[in-house]
Write a protein that holds these residues in place. Structure first.
Motif, PDB file in Angstrom:
ATOM      1  N   ALA A  68       0.816  -1.218   0.000  1.00 50.60           N
ATOM      2  CA  ALA A  68       0.000   0.000   0.000  1.00 50.60           C
ATOM      3  C   ALA A  68       0.852   1.272   0.000  1.00 50.60           C
ATOM      4  O   ALA A  68       0.318   2.371  -0.042  1.00 50.60           O
ATOM      5  N   THR A 108      -8.482  -4.540   4.442  1.00 53.41           N
ATOM      6  CA  THR A 108      -7.196  -4.464   3.741  1.00 53.41           C
ATOM      7  C   THR A 108      -6.405  -5.773   3.822  1.00 53.41           C
ATOM      8  O   THR A 108      -5.412  -5.925   3.111  1.00 53.41           O
ATOM      9  N   GLN A 111      -5.903  -7.670   0.539  1.00 52.39           N
ATOM     10  CA  GLN A 111      -6.369  -6.813  -0.549  1.00 52.39           C
ATOM     11  C   GLN A 111      -5.453  -6.900  -1.770  1.00 52.39           C
ATOM     12  O   GLN A 111      -5.919  -6.827  -2.911  1.00 52.39           O
ATOM     13  N   GLN A 121      -9.757   0.814  -4.541  1.00 57.96           N
ATOM     14  CA  GLN A 121      -9.134   1.586  -3.464  1.00 57.96           C
ATOM     15  C   GLN A 121      -8.090   2.585  -3.969  1.00 57.96           C
ATOM     16  O   GLN A 121      -7.433   3.259  -3.180  1.00 57.96           O
ATOM     17  N   HIS A 123      -5.225   2.003  -5.591  1.00 64.92           N
ATOM     18  CA  HIS A 123      -3.829   1.543  -5.659  1.00 64.92           C
ATOM     19  C   HIS A 123      -3.382   1.288  -7.091  1.00 64.92           C
ATOM     20  O   HIS A 123      -2.181   1.288  -7.380  1.00 64.92           O
TER      21      HIS A 123
END
Length: 179
Positions: A68, A108, A111, A121, A123
């Motif tokens: 992340a 998360t 994820q 999300q 990303h």
């Protein structure tokens, strides 16, 4: 050793960075190095014989758990797709997994295994591979690839081979060999 004997054969490789080679301390740089330097060498025994390779499974999961971090997932995916696209005889790839149903209490957790959730999300870009530069190996790392890659010999390199960027010296030679 006889490519004509491989008519109709496609080698199915599963390229993961989250299993077997996650050596602590783990950094995003190790994943970038593995994708941009090591992974094509691991496929070389097949493509050097002219055997088509399909990357039947790969993911954004890594051993460092920092997927992340700012733009890592996007860079990691672009690097993987560019490696598949620029490696001889790789004829396709499939990400694992398109959608993973995540726990509402821990949204998360895992994820990075769900492509749709990574897009939802923010990303990964929604236009995904259409916006990536795939004609060049690891396009965001032109000063490292290939000059700072460790040297690998496909005959002895394994999925557990470490990958650390090397200090480049004059004329693109590399200081240390990797294994």
């Amino acid at each position: 050793r006889d490519p004509t004997s491989f008519a109709g054969v496609v080698y199915d490789a599963h390229v993961y960075h989250g299993f077997g080679d996650n050596i602590a301390p783990w950094t995003p740089e190790q994943d970038l190095c593995k994708t941009c330097c090591r992974d094509a060498h691991l496929l070389q025994p097949m493509w050097s014989l002219g055997v088509p390779v399909i990357v039947g499974e790969y993911s954004l999961a890594t051993g460092f758990g920092g997927w992340a971090q700012e733009s890592f997932a996007q860079t990691h995916l672009e690097n993987q797709l560019s490696m598949f696209n620029t490696t001889l005889w790789v004829v396709g790839s499939f990400i694992w997994n398109f959608r993973l149903f995540l726990d509402d209490l821990k949204p998360t957790k895992y994820q990075e295994w769900s492509l749709l959730d990574m897009i939802d999300q923010g990303h990964l870009p929604p236009d995904g591979a259409h916006s990536f530069e795939l004609a060049v190996l690891c396009p965001k790392l032109p000063k490292k690839v290939p000059s700072a890659c460790p040297r690998y010999d496909y005959r002895v390199t394994e999925w557990t081979a470490r990958c650390h960027w090397q200090k480049a010296v004059a004329k693109g030679l590399v200081v240390a060999a990797g294994r």
